[in-house]
Design a protein around this motif. Structure first.
Motif, mmCIF file in Angstrom:
data_model
loop_
_atom_site.group_PDB
_atom_site.id
_atom_site.type_symbol
_atom_site.label_atom_id
_atom_site.label_comp_id
_atom_site.label_asym_id
_atom_site.label_seq_id
_atom_site.Cartn_x
_atom_site.Cartn_y
_atom_site.Cartn_z
ATOM 1 N N ARG A 1 -0.011 -25.851 27.786
ATOM 2 C CA ARG A 1 1.348 -25.383 28.115
ATOM 3 C C ARG A 1 1.458 -23.862 28.039
ATOM 4 N N LYS A 2 0.703 -23.243 27.125
ATOM 5 C CA LYS A 2 0.869 -21.811 26.856
ATOM 6 C C LYS A 2 -0.174 -20.907 27.516
ATOM 7 N N HIS A 3 -0.940 -21.430 28.442
ATOM 8 C CA HIS A 3 -1.980 -20.571 29.038
ATOM 9 C C HIS A 3 -1.454 -19.761 30.217
ATOM 10 N N VAL A 4 -0.239 -20.044 30.688
ATOM 11 C CA VAL A 4 0.277 -19.400 31.896
ATOM 12 C C VAL A 4 0.679 -17.948 31.633
ATOM 13 N N GLY A 5 0.406 -17.109 32.629
ATOM 14 C CA GLY A 5 0.664 -15.675 32.459
ATOM 15 C C GLY A 5 -0.085 -15.186 31.228
ATOM 16 N N ALA A 6 0.562 -14.310 30.502
ATOM 17 C CA ALA A 6 0.017 -13.934 29.186
ATOM 18 C C ALA A 6 0.970 -14.465 28.131
ATOM 19 N N GLY A 7 1.692 -15.516 28.531
ATOM 20 C CA GLY A 7 2.725 -16.099 27.706
ATOM 21 C C GLY A 7 4.085 -15.870 28.349
ATOM 22 N N ILE A 8 5.015 -16.776 28.103
ATOM 23 C CA ILE A 8 6.358 -16.692 28.677
ATOM 24 C C ILE A 8 7.343 -16.998 27.554
ATOM 25 N N SER A 9 8.306 -16.108 27.380
ATOM 26 C CA SER A 9 9.324 -16.320 26.342
ATOM 27 C C SER A 9 10.311 -17.394 26.817
ATOM 28 N N PRO A 10 11.112 -17.964 25.895
ATOM 29 C CA PRO A 10 12.116 -18.958 26.310
ATOM 30 C C PRO A 10 13.099 -18.387 27.337
ATOM 31 N N GLU A 11 13.468 -17.128 27.176
ATOM 32 C CA GLU A 11 14.403 -16.505 28.113
ATOM 33 C C GLU A 11 13.773 -16.381 29.508
ATOM 34 N N GLU A 12 12.518 -15.962 29.547
ATOM 35 C CA GLU A 12 11.812 -15.860 30.827
ATOM 36 C C GLU A 12 11.626 -17.244 31.445
ATOM 37 N N ALA A 13 11.342 -18.238 30.601
ATOM 38 C CA ALA A 13 11.162 -19.608 31.084
ATOM 39 C C ALA A 13 12.423 -20.094 31.779
ATOM 40 N N LYS A 14 13.568 -19.800 31.190
ATOM 41 C CA LYS A 14 14.851 -20.224 31.775
ATOM 42 C C LYS A 14 15.017 -19.597 33.172
ATOM 43 N N LEU A 15 14.695 -18.311 33.284
ATOM 44 C CA LEU A 15 14.812 -17.628 34.579
ATOM 45 C C LEU A 15 13.850 -18.203 35.621
ATOM 46 N N LEU A 16 12.709 -18.708 35.147
ATOM 47 C CA LEU A 16 11.703 -19.279 36.049
ATOM 48 C C LEU A 16 11.969 -20.755 36.365
ATOM 49 N N GLY A 17 13.013 -21.317 35.757
ATOM 50 C CA GLY A 17 13.333 -22.715 35.999
ATOM 51 C C GLY A 17 12.473 -23.681 35.203
ATOM 52 N N LEU A 18 11.837 -23.165 34.155
ATOM 53 C CA LEU A 18 11.012 -24.014 33.294
ATOM 54 C C LEU A 18 11.856 -24.487 32.115
ATOM 55 N N PRO A 19 11.430 -25.562 31.458
ATOM 56 C CA PRO A 19 12.119 -25.943 30.220
ATOM 57 C C PRO A 19 12.159 -24.731 29.279
ATOM 58 N N GLU A 20 13.299 -24.521 28.637
ATOM 59 C CA GLU A 20 13.514 -23.335 27.817
ATOM 60 C C GLU A 20 12.744 -23.441 26.498
ATOM 61 N N LEU A 21 11.444 -23.237 26.590
ATOM 62 C CA LEU A 21 10.548 -23.333 25.444
ATOM 63 C C LEU A 21 9.782 -22.022 25.304
ATOM 64 N N ASP A 22 9.115 -21.862 24.177
ATOM 65 C CA ASP A 22 8.255 -20.697 23.947
ATOM 66 C C ASP A 22 6.865 -21.008 24.510
ATOM 67 N N TYR A 23 6.439 -20.230 25.489
ATOM 68 C CA TYR A 23 5.130 -20.419 26.119
ATOM 69 C C TYR A 23 4.161 -19.299 25.722
ATOM 70 N N VAL A 24 4.495 -18.545 24.716
ATOM 71 C CA VAL A 24 3.625 -17.448 24.284
ATOM 72 C C VAL A 24 2.521 -18.026 23.419
ATOM 73 N N PRO A 25 1.258 -17.797 23.792
ATOM 74 C CA PRO A 25 0.164 -18.326 22.959
ATOM 75 C C PRO A 25 0.161 -17.637 21.597
ATOM 76 N N ARG A 26 0.198 -18.419 20.543
ATOM 77 C CA ARG A 26 0.291 -17.846 19.189
ATOM 78 C C ARG A 26 -0.938 -18.149 18.339
ATOM 79 N N THR A 27 -1.447 -19.385 18.411
ATOM 80 C CA THR A 27 -2.611 -19.699 17.579
ATOM 81 C C THR A 27 -3.849 -19.040 18.191
ATOM 82 N N LEU A 28 -4.878 -18.885 17.388
ATOM 83 C CA LEU A 28 -6.116 -18.301 17.905
ATOM 84 C C LEU A 28 -6.657 -19.143 19.058
ATOM 85 N N GLU A 29 -6.587 -20.445 18.936
ATOM 86 C CA GLU A 29 -7.091 -21.332 19.979
ATOM 87 C C GLU A 29 -6.309 -21.125 21.289
ATOM 88 N N GLU A 30 -4.987 -21.024 21.188
ATOM 89 C CA GLU A 30 -4.156 -20.803 22.380
ATOM 90 C C GLU A 30 -4.479 -19.449 23.012
#
Length: 183
Positions: free
Chosen positions: A92-121
């Motif tokens: 879910r979090k590999h897109v772009g270099a991450g997408i914030s919930p606010e950016e996700a809303k503008l992109l029409g995505l579910p309003e979630l945090d898409y910013v990779p945070r864990t080392l694995e992500e």
């Protein structure tokens, strides 16, 4: 469940991923595994199985769409298949270099945090940025692509800088050296 390589590739077949997408995922996996190995060598704990599965499956959502939504679609596919939450989040979090919930809303995505945070992500997200189709390329090429497309270059640079600081060296030469050795 964290799928094995064979199970991940079977999921690609089941959902009709094109060969070019599967080859891209395999190349991203090689890059991600190089980084995971370098972190492990330096004594940093990483979940190598989750990285491999996440890298192999990161673009499975492209079997449904070629838009930025492919991260959401892919995460839904593998969640439905009972794949471990850690791998679902990597996809879910590999897109772009991450997408914030606010950016996700503008992109029409579910309003979630898409910013990779864990080392694995972050490893899988960065590895994806190092691969164009099935070719490993200079990171600068992705910076240029982000600039042209008006994506968040600052976040992209921060992704690399964060990994570099944790690793203690630039990951790019390591990737090229190890990929060259494996040929």
């Amino acid at each position: 469940m964290i799928p094995s390589d064979a199970q991940a590739l079977e999921l690609h077949r089941k959902y009709g991923s094109k060969d070019v997408i599967v080859e891209h995922c395999k190349t991203v996996t090689k890059v991600a595994n190089v980084l995971a190995g370098e972190f492990q060598t330096k004594g940093v704990a990483v979940d190598a199985k989750a990285i491999t599965a996440g890298a192999l499956l990161h673009d499975i959502g492209r079997s449904r769409t070629q838009t930025v939504r492919h991260g959401v679609e892919g995460s839904e596919i593998i969640e439905h298949e009972g794949v471990d939450r850690k791998v679902v989040e990597i996809v879910r979090k590999h897109v772009g270099a991450g997408i914030s919930p606010e950016e996700a809303k503008l992109l029409g995505l579910p309003e979630l945090d898409y910013v990779p945070r864990t080392l694995e992500e972050r490893i899988v997200c960065f590895a994806d940025k190092m691969v164009d189709s099935s070719t490993v390329r200079q990171f600068e090429a992705e910076v240029q692509r982000f600039t042209v497309k008006k994506h968040d270059v600052v976040r992209l640079l921060a992704l690399k800088r964060g990994l570099q600081e944790e690793l203690g060296e630039d990951p790019e030469p390591l990737i090229f050296d190890k990929i060259k050795e494996s040929r």
